[in-house]
Design a protein around this motif. Structure first.
Motif, short mmCIF file in Angstrom:
data_model
loop_
_atom_site.label_atom_id
_atom_site.label_comp_id
_atom_site.label_asym_id
_atom_site.label_seq_id
_atom_site.Cartn_x
_atom_site.Cartn_y
_atom_site.Cartn_z
N LEU A 231 0.83 -1.20 0.00
CA LEU A 231 0.00 0.00 0.00
C LEU A 231 0.86 1.25 0.00
CD1 LEU A 231 -2.79 1.30 0.14
CD2 LEU A 231 -2.68 1.10 2.64
N ASN A 232 1.90 1.28 0.82
CA ASN A 232 2.80 2.43 0.86
C ASN A 232 3.49 2.64 -0.48
OD1 ASN A 232 2.24 3.04 3.53
ND2 ASN A 232 3.91 1.79 4.33
N PHE A 233 3.92 1.55 -1.09
CA PHE A 233 4.60 1.65 -2.38
C PHE A 233 3.67 2.19 -3.45
CE2 PHE A 233 6.11 -0.12 -6.43
CZ PHE A 233 7.40 0.38 -6.44
N GLU A 234 2.43 1.70 -3.47
CA GLU A 234 1.46 2.18 -4.45
C GLU A 234 1.19 3.67 -4.26
OE1 GLU A 234 0.34 0.63 -6.97
OE2 GLU A 234 1.15 -1.35 -6.51
N ASN A 235 1.12 4.11 -3.02
CA ASN A 235 0.89 5.54 -2.75
C ASN A 235 2.03 6.39 -3.29
OD1 ASN A 235 -1.60 5.28 -1.50
ND2 ASN A 235 -0.71 5.01 0.55
N PHE A 236 3.25 5.91 -3.13
CA PHE A 236 4.40 6.70 -3.56
C PHE A 236 4.60 6.68 -5.07
CE2 PHE A 236 5.82 6.72 0.87
CZ PHE A 236 6.37 7.99 0.95
N THR A 237 4.17 5.63 -5.74
CA THR A 237 4.43 5.52 -7.17
C THR A 237 3.25 5.92 -8.03
OG1 THR A 237 3.82 3.17 -7.07
CG2 THR A 237 6.15 3.71 -6.89
N VAL A 238 2.04 5.71 -7.55
CA VAL A 238 0.85 6.01 -8.35
C VAL A 238 0.38 7.44 -8.12
CG1 VAL A 238 -1.55 5.38 -8.79
CG2 VAL A 238 0.15 3.59 -8.38
N LYS A 239 0.42 7.87 -6.88
CA LYS A 239 -0.04 9.22 -6.55
C LYS A 239 1.13 10.19 -6.64
CE LYS A 239 -3.62 7.43 -3.45
NZ LYS A 239 -4.17 7.44 -2.07
N GLY A 240 1.15 10.97 -7.71
CA GLY A 240 2.27 11.88 -7.93
C GLY A 240 2.44 12.91 -6.84
N ARG A 241 1.34 13.32 -6.22
CA ARG A 241 1.42 14.35 -5.19
C ARG A 241 2.22 13.87 -3.99
NH1 ARG A 241 2.31 19.35 -4.60
NH2 ARG A 241 2.22 19.84 -2.37
N VAL A 242 2.14 12.59 -3.68
CA VAL A 242 2.89 12.04 -2.55
C VAL A 242 4.39 12.19 -2.80
CG1 VAL A 242 3.39 9.95 -1.23
CG2 VAL A 242 1.05 10.44 -1.96
N GLN A 243 4.81 11.96 -4.03
CA GLN A 243 6.23 12.08 -4.36
C GLN A 243 6.69 13.54 -4.25
OE1 GLN A 243 7.50 9.70 -7.83
NE2 GLN A 243 5.40 8.99 -7.94
N ILE A 244 5.85 14.46 -4.70
CA ILE A 244 6.19 15.88 -4.61
C ILE A 244 6.30 16.31 -3.15
CG2 ILE A 244 5.37 18.22 -5.09
CD1 ILE A 244 4.11 17.11 -7.65
N GLU A 245 5.37 15.85 -2.33
CA GLU A 245 5.41 16.19 -0.90
C GLU A 245 6.66 15.63 -0.24
OE1 GLU A 245 1.78 14.62 0.56
OE2 GLU A 245 0.54 16.29 -0.18
N PHE A 246 7.07 14.44 -0.67
CA PHE A 246 8.27 13.84 -0.11
C PHE A 246 9.51 14.65 -0.50
CE2 PHE A 246 11.68 10.54 -0.20
CZ PHE A 246 11.71 10.28 1.16
N LEU A 247 9.56 15.10 -1.77
CA LEU A 247 10.67 15.94 -2.22
C LEU A 247 10.70 17.25 -1.44
CD1 LEU A 247 13.00 16.64 -4.08
CD2 LEU A 247 11.32 17.37 -5.81
N GLU A 248 9.54 17.85 -1.23
CA GLU A 248 9.48 19.09 -0.45
C GLU A 248 10.01 18.88 0.96
OE1 GLU A 248 5.35 20.00 -0.76
OE2 GLU A 248 5.59 21.25 -2.55
N LYS A 249 9.66 17.76 1.55
CA LYS A 249 10.14 17.45 2.90
C LYS A 249 11.66 17.34 2.93
CE LYS A 249 9.93 13.86 6.46
NZ LYS A 249 9.40 12.51 6.82
N LEU A 250 12.22 16.65 1.93
CA LEU A 250 13.68 16.50 1.87
C LEU A 250 14.37 17.85 1.69
CD1 LEU A 250 14.14 13.31 -0.36
CD2 LEU A 250 14.45 13.51 2.10
N LEU A 251 13.79 18.70 0.84
CA LEU A 251 14.40 20.01 0.59
C LEU A 251 14.36 20.89 1.84
CD1 LEU A 251 13.02 20.72 -3.00
CD2 LEU A 251 15.36 20.11 -2.36
N LYS A 252 13.27 20.84 2.57
CA LYS A 252 13.17 21.63 3.80
C LYS A 252 14.15 21.14 4.86
CE LYS A 252 8.35 23.02 3.14
NZ LYS A 252 6.95 22.87 3.60
#
Length: 238
Positions: free
Chosen positions: A7-28
């Protein structure tokens, strides 16, 4: 465990917004690291600014920063969280091994990746009560001039206690003592011995790389007489 990994993997790969939020978190989290300071982000942590200011690079471009870390620099060079270990690549892609810095978060991410891969395997090829002949080996653990430990990625993962929660360890026909032994030939021999003794329960054979499995069966063709003798007598030979 498997269902939550999928389920976690599907959220990260299918839902593009999740990936963007993760990138934002890393940048902050890493906006003040040395590497990013030279690109003129000026405190911006949005993905668009990152894409426009920070170019794609190769490992060679990052080597000066990795060398600083290996030499003992504990300042936030590449990541805010301290680098705890270096992973060494096999060197097959560029002809020479490369050092990849890992902090605790990145190690956890690799563990999650392994958990996810095994979850998919178990979904497609579900195991009953069987076991796997898994050719896992611990590599040599060394230290850099600055005292930072380094070894190959698989060794890093096998030493991580969180990996014990996965089927990578729990379904192995070889006990922990075999995997953590530092002698490659003895470990390989014991893997083969455990696999033969429990052959009726083996449902899959796996290695980190295809050539490991090939080498294992080449070794089997050379030492099968010793293996059968040890099984017959119940004792390891010299």
């Amino acid at each position: 465990m498997d269902s939550s990994c999928l389920l976690n993997f599907e959220n990260f790969t299918v839902k593009g917004r999740v990936q963007i939020e993760f990138l934002e978190k890393l940048l902050k989290e890493n906006d003040q690291v040395e590497y990013l300071q030279k690109f003129g982000l000026n405190g911006r942590t949005d993905p668009e600014s990152y894409k426009s200011c920070v170019p794609l690079v190769t490992h060679e471009d990052l080597q000066p920063y990795i060398r600083k870390i290996a030499d003992g620099d504990t300042s936030p060079v590449l990541t805010k969280k301290p680098i705890t270990i270096l992973s060494v690549t096999s060197g097959t892609s560029g002809g020479a091994p490369k050092y990849v810095p890992f902090n605790d978060h990145q190690v956890d991410s690799c563990v999650q990746a392994f958990q996810t891969s095994f979850a998919y395997r178990n979904r497609e090829f579900p195991l009953g009560n069987g076991k796997g002949l898994q050719f896992n080996f611990l590599g040599k653990l060394s230290k850099t001039k600055g005292g930072l430990p380094y070894t190959n990625l698989l060794t890093n993962l096998l030493m991580n206690p969180k990996l014990s929660e996965t089927s990578m360890k729990s379904n192995s026909c070889s006990p922990e003592e075999v995997v953590i032994a530092r002698d490659y030939q003895q470990t390989l021999y014991c893997h083969l011995l455990c696999g033969l003794i429990q052959h009726e329960e083996i449902e899959f054979v796996v290695g980190a790389f295809a050539h490991i499995v090939i080498m294992a069966f080449q070794t089997l063709s050379q030492v099968w007489q010793e293996l059968t003798r040890d099984i017959r007598t119940g004792q390891l030979g010299d």
